[in-house]
Design an enzyme around this catalytic site. Sequence first.
Site, PDB file in Angstrom:
ATOM      1  N   HIS A 124      44.939 -68.141  61.930  1.00  0.00           N
ATOM      2  CA  HIS A 124      44.575 -69.547  61.723  1.00  0.00           C
ATOM      3  C   HIS A 124      43.057 -69.648  61.923  1.00  0.00           C
ATOM      4  CE1 HIS A 124      44.346 -73.861  62.809  1.00  0.00           C
ATOM      5  NE2 HIS A 124      45.577 -73.999  62.355  1.00  0.00           N
ATOM      6  N   ASP A 201      47.407 -66.204  70.432  1.00  0.00           N
ATOM      7  CA  ASP A 201      47.526 -67.568  69.930  1.00  0.00           C
ATOM      8  C   ASP A 201      49.017 -67.849  69.730  1.00  0.00           C
ATOM      9  OD1 ASP A 201      47.844 -69.781  68.346  1.00  0.00           O
ATOM     10  OD2 ASP A 201      46.371 -69.195  66.826  1.00  0.00           O
ATOM     11  N   GLN A 204      52.667 -71.399  67.556  1.00  0.00           N
ATOM     12  CA  GLN A 204      53.968 -71.570  66.894  1.00  0.00           C
ATOM     13  C   GLN A 204      55.136 -71.079  67.750  1.00  0.00           C
ATOM     14  OE1 GLN A 204      54.485 -73.214  64.156  1.00  0.00           O
ATOM     15  NE2 GLN A 204      52.368 -73.465  63.509  1.00  0.00           N
ATOM     16  N   LYS A 227      53.318 -79.263  68.943  1.00  0.00           N
ATOM     17  CA  LYS A 227      54.209 -78.478  68.085  1.00  0.00           C
ATOM     18  C   LYS A 227      55.508 -78.154  68.812  1.00  0.00           C
ATOM     19  CE  LYS A 227      50.454 -76.662  65.322  1.00  0.00           C
ATOM     20  NZ  LYS A 227      49.678 -75.512  64.858  1.00  0.00           N
ATOM     21  N   CYS A 368      45.038 -73.827  56.782  1.00  0.00           N
ATOM     22  CA  CYS A 368      44.090 -73.364  57.817  1.00  0.00           C
ATOM     23  C   CYS A 368      44.040 -71.848  57.907  1.00  0.00           C
ATOM     24  CB  CYS A 368      44.428 -73.938  59.188  1.00  0.00           C
ATOM     25  SG  CYS A 368      44.267 -75.702  59.288  1.00  0.00           S
TER      26      CYS A 368
END
Length: 411
Positions: A124, A201, A204, A227, A368
């Site tokens: 991303h 990261d 998600q 999220k 993104c």
Amino acid sequence: MFSEKEIQKIRSQFPILKKKIYSNPLVYVDNAATTQKPIEVIQASQNYYYTMNSNVHRGLHYLSHKATLHVENVRKKIQKFINAKHSSEIIFTKGTTESINLVASSMDAFIKKGDEIIISQIEHHSNIVPWQILCKKKGAILKIIPIYENGFLKLKDFEFLISKKTKIVSISHISNVLGIINPVKNIIDKSHEYGAIVLIDGAQVPSNLDLDVQDLNVDFYVFSAHKMYGPTGIGILYGKNQILNKLDPYQFGGEMIKNVSFNKTTYSDLPFKFEAGTPNIEGIIVWGYAIDFIKKIGVSNIQSYKKKLLMYAIQRLSSIDGIQLYGETKDLSKRSGIISFNLNQLHCFDVGSVLDRLGIAVRTGHLCAQPLMNFFKVSGMIRVSFSVYNTFKEIDYLFEGILKAKKILLN
Ligand SMILES: *Cc1c(COP(=O)(O)O)cnc(C)c1O
């Protein structure tokens, strides 16, 4: 797997799902961008302002004490949720993006000319640009782990890229475009052999995989509340105590200081050293309710249900003539509920607009992740991403919608 009745019960907890869009029922499949919020989360937000609003860690008065207690309880709740060793390892930020920026800024002092930072082709923009800027500033070199056509990282190439010069490795746990679950444990172990620090990261991840930062032995882990059924504008940086202690603060001001005089300022201990200014008190407290919501249903239940939705959707969508699905479609064991595709030579915005008119909310564009778009030689994709409240019937409706879009746009 949930019964039809259970799914309807879950759906009934999300008021927005009753909304009609252009007089069609809303089919919300843009969950990788942000999830909808259940009633208890929405109500907690109002309740905060009705009963608790005040500043934290400062006042001695009743309300301030109450708000502070709630904020610190959520910190502990997150500590447990990701199995961190200490609650002081949980730093509240605006979200994933700010967390990565915090680490990139604070690591500045440890990066010198000729050092290397490794990311991957599927990142991303939030996990690309901060490192790019840091490299540019310090004369360091950004290296990229390439991917196979199915979106899997080329781990052999990673082993070739990593060396004693590597200072930071920063990789996404689940790709926001392809839904691919990366083998981060391998990457972390390998990186540590060379003394590199690893950031994962996890934007998600929180309602998709069980999270255990100690088991992963990761140095930094980041994600956002919005999220995972929580509010926007709040997220965390998890960092190992001994590493966070070595870093300089990212921002300066109130809350993060111990003593200030015009000659010298000393900083607070963790986690406050990294939390300058009044935090998003409401966001933190409300996030706690979103975590309760997830725990009530169970991460593994959500995960296996979403896997079923993914399998069904891949099966249905791949039967459409002229559709191009990206990423591995045969072995779905390394994928979560995200599907990105293109349709014939149609522009993704055109397809997205037709779906929108039918009440279907998808994501369109570069998602993104422009370097990943370049890899597939497209300017954009259409992304469908599932949540616990989506249904098989909605996938049928989406399938019909894509056929309709084809019919309208190809004539
Ligand atoms: C959404 C996302 C981000 C950015 O998260 P923000 O909440 O916008 O800061 C970063 N990385 C991945 C993989 C994402 O999905």
